[in-house]
Scaffold this active site. Structure first.
Site, PDB file in Angstrom:
ATOM      1  N   LYS A 148      29.593  28.112  36.539  1.00 25.50           N
ATOM      2  CA  LYS A 148      29.937  28.965  35.385  1.00 25.50           C
ATOM      3  C   LYS A 148      31.190  28.438  34.676  1.00 25.50           C
ATOM      4  O   LYS A 148      31.281  28.483  33.448  1.00 25.50           O
ATOM      5  CB  LYS A 148      30.141  30.411  35.839  1.00 25.50           C
ATOM      6  CG  LYS A 148      28.795  31.116  36.047  1.00 25.50           C
ATOM      7  CD  LYS A 148      28.933  32.479  36.676  1.00 25.50           C
ATOM      8  CE  LYS A 148      29.540  33.526  35.782  1.00 25.50           C
ATOM      9  NZ  LYS A 148      29.664  34.829  36.492  1.00 25.50           N
ATOM     10  N   THR A 208      32.292  47.440  27.017  1.00 25.90           N
ATOM     11  CA  THR A 208      32.999  46.822  28.121  1.00 25.90           C
ATOM     12  C   THR A 208      32.001  46.428  29.217  1.00 25.90           C
ATOM     13  O   THR A 208      30.787  46.518  29.033  1.00 25.90           O
ATOM     14  CB  THR A 208      34.139  47.768  28.620  1.00 25.90           C
ATOM     15  OG1 THR A 208      34.898  47.085  29.597  1.00 25.90           O
ATOM     16  CG2 THR A 208      33.622  49.079  29.189  1.00 25.90           C
ATOM     17  N   GLY A 259      34.173  34.572  33.803  1.00 19.94           N
ATOM     18  CA  GLY A 259      33.262  35.608  33.305  1.00 19.94           C
ATOM     19  C   GLY A 259      33.422  35.785  31.806  1.00 19.94           C
ATOM     20  O   GLY A 259      33.964  34.909  31.113  1.00 19.94           O
ATOM     21  N   TYR A 288      44.574  46.081  34.338  1.00 13.88           N
ATOM     22  CA  TYR A 288      45.786  46.888  34.139  1.00 13.88           C
ATOM     23  C   TYR A 288      45.741  48.110  35.044  1.00 13.88           C
ATOM     24  O   TYR A 288      44.673  48.544  35.461  1.00 13.88           O
ATOM     25  CB  TYR A 288      45.933  47.311  32.661  1.00 13.88           C
ATOM     26  CG  TYR A 288      44.722  48.020  32.142  1.00 13.88           C
ATOM     27  CD1 TYR A 288      43.713  47.313  31.497  1.00 13.88           C
ATOM     28  CD2 TYR A 288      44.556  49.389  32.344  1.00 13.88           C
ATOM     29  CE1 TYR A 288      42.572  47.954  31.051  1.00 13.88           C
ATOM     30  CE2 TYR A 288      43.416  50.033  31.898  1.00 13.88           C
ATOM     31  CZ  TYR A 288      42.427  49.310  31.254  1.00 13.88           C
ATOM     32  OH  TYR A 288      41.301  49.944  30.828  1.00 13.88           O
ATOM     33  N   LYS A 302      28.547  43.548  27.605  1.00 18.94           N
ATOM     34  CA  LYS A 302      28.932  42.724  26.453  1.00 18.94           C
ATOM     35  C   LYS A 302      27.841  41.742  26.017  1.00 18.94           C
ATOM     36  O   LYS A 302      27.719  41.418  24.849  1.00 18.94           O
ATOM     37  CB  LYS A 302      30.235  41.971  26.755  1.00 18.94           C
ATOM     38  CG  LYS A 302      31.447  42.892  26.838  1.00 18.94           C
ATOM     39  CD  LYS A 302      32.726  42.110  27.048  1.00 18.94           C
ATOM     40  CE  LYS A 302      33.887  43.045  27.310  1.00 18.94           C
ATOM     41  NZ  LYS A 302      35.146  42.345  27.523  1.00 18.94           N
ATOM     42  N   GLY A 361      38.786  32.529  37.077  1.00 22.91           N
ATOM     43  CA  GLY A 361      37.660  33.354  36.644  1.00 22.91           C
ATOM     44  C   GLY A 361      36.944  32.736  35.459  1.00 22.91           C
ATOM     45  O   GLY A 361      37.575  32.111  34.594  1.00 22.91           O
ATOM     46  N   SER A 421      38.114  54.547  31.373  1.00 25.72           N
ATOM     47  CA  SER A 421      38.488  53.799  30.160  1.00 25.72           C
ATOM     48  C   SER A 421      39.601  54.500  29.379  1.00 25.72           C
ATOM     49  O   SER A 421      39.546  55.707  29.123  1.00 25.72           O
ATOM     50  CB  SER A 421      37.267  53.622  29.252  1.00 25.72           C
ATOM     51  OG  SER A 421      37.691  53.059  28.022  1.00 25.72           O
TER      52      SER A 421
HETATM   53  P1  NDP Z   1      32.868  39.468  34.667  1.00 22.13           P
HETATM   54  O1  NDP Z   1      32.108  40.363  35.576  1.00 22.13           O
HETATM   55  O2  NDP Z   1      32.179  38.853  33.497  1.00 22.13           O
HETATM   56  O3  NDP Z   1      33.535  38.264  35.518  1.00 22.13           O
HETATM   57  C1  NDP Z   1      34.147  38.514  36.751  1.00 22.13           C
HETATM   58  C2  NDP Z   1      34.878  37.281  37.238  1.00 22.13           C
HETATM   59  O4  NDP Z   1      35.510  37.590  38.494  1.00 22.13           O
HETATM   60  C3  NDP Z   1      33.969  36.066  37.513  1.00 22.13           C
HETATM   61  O5  NDP Z   1      34.685  34.882  37.278  1.00 22.13           O
HETATM   62  C4  NDP Z   1      33.683  36.217  39.017  1.00 22.13           C
HETATM   63  O6  NDP Z   1      33.332  35.008  39.677  1.00 22.13           O
HETATM   64  C5  NDP Z   1      35.025  36.677  39.506  1.00 22.13           C
HETATM   65  N1  NDP Z   1      34.898  37.372  40.789  1.00 22.13           N
HETATM   66  C6  NDP Z   1      34.386  38.607  41.019  1.00 22.13           C
HETATM   67  N2  NDP Z   1      34.407  38.891  42.341  1.00 22.13           N
HETATM   68  C7  NDP Z   1      34.952  37.797  42.968  1.00 22.13           C
HETATM   69  C8  NDP Z   1      35.234  37.471  44.324  1.00 22.13           C
HETATM   70  N3  NDP Z   1      34.987  38.331  45.319  1.00 22.13           N
HETATM   71  N4  NDP Z   1      35.806  36.275  44.592  1.00 22.13           N
HETATM   72  C9  NDP Z   1      36.089  35.399  43.605  1.00 22.13           C
HETATM   73  N5  NDP Z   1      35.820  35.639  42.286  1.00 22.13           N
HETATM   74  C10 NDP Z   1      35.259  36.838  41.971  1.00 22.13           C
HETATM   75  O7  NDP Z   1      34.120  40.370  34.161  1.00 22.13           O
HETATM   76  P2  NDP Z   1      34.999  40.146  32.854  1.00 22.13           P
HETATM   77  O8  NDP Z   1      35.223  38.685  32.707  1.00 22.13           O
HETATM   78  O9  NDP Z   1      34.444  40.891  31.715  1.00 22.13           O
HETATM   79  O10 NDP Z   1      36.367  40.888  33.264  1.00 22.13           O
HETATM   80  C11 NDP Z   1      37.275  40.296  34.172  1.00 22.13           C
HETATM   81  C12 NDP Z   1      38.515  41.172  34.280  1.00 22.13           C
HETATM   82  O11 NDP Z   1      39.200  41.227  33.034  1.00 22.13           O
HETATM   83  C13 NDP Z   1      38.219  42.612  34.686  1.00 22.13           C
HETATM   84  O12 NDP Z   1      39.198  43.035  35.617  1.00 22.13           O
HETATM   85  C14 NDP Z   1      38.387  43.382  33.377  1.00 22.13           C
HETATM   86  O13 NDP Z   1      38.811  44.710  33.611  1.00 22.13           O
HETATM   87  C15 NDP Z   1      39.487  42.581  32.709  1.00 22.13           C
HETATM   88  N6  NDP Z   1      39.465  42.701  31.237  1.00 22.13           N
HETATM   89  C16 NDP Z   1      40.581  43.209  30.633  1.00 22.13           C
HETATM   90  C17 NDP Z   1      40.628  43.330  29.269  1.00 22.13           C
HETATM   91  C18 NDP Z   1      41.862  43.882  28.634  1.00 22.13           C
HETATM   92  O14 NDP Z   1      41.803  44.194  27.437  1.00 22.13           O
HETATM   93  N7  NDP Z   1      42.969  44.005  29.346  1.00 22.13           N
HETATM   94  C19 NDP Z   1      39.496  42.939  28.409  1.00 22.13           C
HETATM   95  C20 NDP Z   1      38.386  42.370  29.143  1.00 22.13           C
HETATM   96  C21 NDP Z   1      38.383  42.281  30.509  1.00 22.13           C
HETATM   97  P3  NDP Z   1      31.791  34.516  39.740  1.00 22.13           P
HETATM   98  O15 NDP Z   1      31.517  33.936  38.379  1.00 22.13           O
HETATM   99  O16 NDP Z   1      31.755  33.517  40.812  1.00 22.13           O
HETATM  100  O17 NDP Z   1      30.966  35.749  40.019  1.00 22.13           O
END
Ligand code: NDP
Length: 289
Positions: A156, A61, A127, A230, A65, A125, A14
């Site tokens: 989702k 993070t 999430g 990033y 969350k 995505g 981080s």
């Molecule tokens: P989550 O774990 O909540 O969500 C992950 C997402 O990625 C879901 O949509 C998931 O799909 C998808 N995913 C994961 N693996 C796969 C795969 N093999 N194939 C297809 N889809 C996949 O994470 P967050 O939403 O919290 O974070 C997402 C990204 O954003 C991370 O890389 C995080 O580092 C980044 N981030 C950056 C921030 C910044 O300030 N720059 C702030 C917050 C996050 P499914 O729902 O189907 O599992």
């Protein structure tokens, strides 16, 4: 000295401590900012941290969350809409939970002159991050034309659409959920023959250097791509891929990270840091890593 921390798992990578120390330097404030690895219970770790008189607040993070959302005693509207908390502030009576991801994201899009007005946006995505950034796009005065959310688990993406519509932030015409199959095979629905002006990668795939299953044509036709992830090179596997396909503007999420941190800092200390100054500092640090 005021004590702060970021909670998550993994957490060693981080950059939040570096960012917040730089903010504190801007106003000559002495702070201590730690990384706390959550292996079992977020609640226990948070109670332990906040038992210290000097603990002012924390960031949260992946994957804590939602636990943070359930831990706090009061939620801001932003946190309620996002359904996730990335910032906690200790008060005399309890804990306020906020979500600053949308602010960080949108501020960075503005800094980068992202062409939002009347645009079609594809968010990959569904999430926590996707939930956090969507309201800022929907509330934008730039009047985004349409937003599509594509996700591996279609339910989702549908849940996000339904909750944003139920909150009155959008309509089913403006915000739609799609599967990767629907997106890539326009023969399934010719009206969706895709032309997304802006593509946002909000999956965690870049972390493992994987690409989302999006046709090259859709990416090549877009004007602007942004990956929330990033890297120290300020390029992700996704932004590199899009560049190779001829997309002129592609950015990673460092600016979002600094922006979301800045609003957290403001919540704790009522001081808005200078984002450009800290971006320059972070770029210089990352160049040395
Ligand atoms: P989550 O774990 O909540 O969500 C992950 C997402 O990625 C879901 O949509 C998931 O799909 C998808 N995913 C994961 N693996 C796969 C795969 N093999 N194939 C297809 N889809 C996949 O994470 P967050 O939403 O919290 O974070 C997402 C990204 O954003 C991370 O890389 C995080 O580092 C980044 N981030 C950056 C921030 C910044 O300030 N720059 C702030 C917050 C996050 P499914 O729902 O189907 O599992």
């Amino acid at each position: 000295m005021d004590k702060l921390a970021v909670f998550g798992n993994p957490i060693a990578h981080s950059l939040s401590p570096l960012i917040h120390m730089d903010f504190a330097k801007q106003e000559n404030r002495a702070i201590e900012y730690d990384r706390i690895l959550v292996t079992e219970s977020f609640e226990q770790e948070a109670q332990h941290f906040f038992s210290l008189d000097s603990a002012r607040g924390c960031n949260i993070t992946v994957p804590c969350k939602l636990d943070a959302f359930n831990f706090v005693t009061e939620l801001t509207d932003r946190a309620k809409i996002a359904g996730a908390v990335n910032t906690i502030k200790k008060t005399a009576n309890g804990f306020i939970g906020d979500n600053t991801d949308g602010f960080g994201f949108f501020t960075d899009l503005q800094r980068l002159n992202c062409p939002l007005a009347q645009s079609s946006i594809l968010i990959i995505g569904a999430g926590g991050a996707s939930r956090g950034i969507l309201p800022s796009l929907l509330a934008s005065s730039a009047q985004v034309k349409q937003i599509f959310i594509v996700n591996r688990s279609l339910n989702k993406a549908q849940d996000i659409v339904n909750s944003m519509v139920a909150l009155g932030l959008t309509t089913h015409e403006q915000l739609k959920a799609l599967s990767f199959e629907q997106l890539n095979d326009s023969s399934l629905d010719p009206s969706l023959a895709f032309k997304a002006d802006v593509v946002i990668n909000a999956t965690s795939l870049s972390l493992t250097k994987e690409l989302p299953n999006i046709s090259e044509q859709i990416l090549a036709n877009s004007k602007f791509v942004y990956d929330l992830y990033y890297t120290k090179e300020q390029e992700t596997v996704f932004t590199k891929h899009c560049k190779a396909l001829g997309v002129k503007e592609s950015y990673d999420g460092l600016g979002m990270l600094v922006g979301q941190a800045a609003l957290s800092y403001k919540l704790w200390f009522d001081f808005m840091p200078n984002l450009e100054q800290t971006m320059d500092y972070m770029r210089s640090i990352l160049a040395k890593k």
